[in-house]
Write a protein that holds these residues in place. Sequence first.
Motif, mmCIF file in Angstrom:
data_model
loop_
_atom_site.group_PDB
_atom_site.id
_atom_site.type_symbol
_atom_site.label_atom_id
_atom_site.label_comp_id
_atom_site.label_asym_id
_atom_site.label_seq_id
_atom_site.Cartn_x
_atom_site.Cartn_y
_atom_site.Cartn_z
ATOM 1 N N THR A 147 11.189 -23.286 -66.798
ATOM 2 C CA THR A 147 10.222 -23.019 -65.739
ATOM 3 C C THR A 147 9.493 -21.728 -66.043
ATOM 4 O O THR A 147 9.964 -20.893 -66.792
ATOM 5 N N THR A 148 8.338 -21.559 -65.432
ATOM 6 C CA THR A 148 7.529 -20.377 -65.689
ATOM 7 C C THR A 148 7.119 -19.741 -64.380
ATOM 8 O O THR A 148 5.943 -19.522 -64.127
ATOM 9 N N ASP A 194 9.733 -28.850 -62.692
ATOM 10 C CA ASP A 194 10.845 -27.958 -62.384
ATOM 11 C C ASP A 194 12.031 -28.774 -61.897
ATOM 12 O O ASP A 194 11.866 -29.883 -61.401
ATOM 13 N N THR A 195 13.225 -28.213 -62.055
ATOM 14 C CA THR A 195 14.439 -28.789 -61.489
ATOM 15 C C THR A 195 15.244 -27.685 -60.816
ATOM 16 O O THR A 195 15.131 -26.518 -61.186
ATOM 17 N N GLY A 254 2.641 -21.001 -61.484
ATOM 18 C CA GLY A 254 2.839 -22.442 -61.533
ATOM 19 C C GLY A 254 3.312 -22.983 -60.205
ATOM 20 O O GLY A 254 3.558 -22.246 -59.259
ATOM 21 N N ILE A 255 3.441 -24.281 -60.166
ATOM 22 C CA ILE A 255 4.013 -24.964 -59.016
ATOM 23 C C ILE A 255 5.489 -25.123 -59.324
ATOM 24 O O ILE A 255 5.854 -25.605 -60.397
ATOM 25 N N VAL A 281 12.994 -29.310 -48.807
ATOM 26 C CA VAL A 281 12.731 -28.675 -50.097
ATOM 27 C C VAL A 281 11.438 -27.900 -49.928
ATOM 28 O O VAL A 281 10.477 -28.404 -49.338
ATOM 29 N N GLN A 282 11.426 -26.683 -50.447
ATOM 30 C CA GLN A 282 10.224 -25.863 -50.348
ATOM 31 C C GLN A 282 9.631 -25.684 -51.750
ATOM 32 O O GLN A 282 10.342 -25.355 -52.701
ATOM 33 N N ILE A 283 8.340 -25.933 -51.844
ATOM 34 C CA ILE A 283 7.590 -25.804 -53.090
ATOM 35 C C ILE A 283 6.715 -24.557 -52.990
ATOM 36 O O ILE A 283 6.142 -24.289 -51.934
ATOM 37 N N ARG A 284 6.596 -23.822 -54.078
ATOM 38 C CA ARG A 284 5.769 -22.605 -54.088
ATOM 39 C C ARG A 284 4.695 -22.714 -55.157
ATOM 40 O O ARG A 284 4.944 -23.213 -56.245
ATOM 41 N N ASN A 285 3.512 -22.238 -54.821
ATOM 42 C CA ASN A 285 2.405 -22.153 -55.771
ATOM 43 C C ASN A 285 2.276 -20.695 -56.225
ATOM 44 O O ASN A 285 1.791 -19.851 -55.475
#
Length: 151
Positions: free
Chosen positions: A26-27, A137-138, A32-33, A58-62
């Motif tokens: 991941t970066t 991502d995981t 990234g998302i 689940v929370q996703i971040r930009n």
Amino acid sequence: MTRTRVLIAAAAIAGTTTTLLTPATTTHAAGGIHLYWVYHDSPGSDTGSNTSLNAEYVQIRNSHSYAVQLQGYTIRDNTGYIYTFPSYKISAGKTVKVHTGKGTKEAGHLYWGRSWYVWNNTDDKATLRKPSGTIVDTCFYNSSASDYKMC
């Protein structure tokens, strides 16, 4: 023989050790998302009420410096439950929670629409994919000591 095996063999012959660096999966720091948070065990008993289901998310971040359209992205657990994002633009530096239960889409909140829980309370893996199927991502957790996992 692969380059990695050659390096390991050469180090073994020379009687030294070597550290092989592999790129991170991941970066987050570079932007990234990405998966940010998995709240896998909603508070209280698992009654199956919509309130309880929506406390699992689940929370996703930009982390980009620009907005990203998430339509067609997916989230998947180990069992194979898949959530496909509707048209939803996530602004730079913002997050969106994908709640397990039912609700109305609004800024920062999306709803899977399920009538039972997705995330195992003790261990599971969330996988975020682009519409092309590429893994973005995981996030894996394997403890019941906490109700959530910050990814």
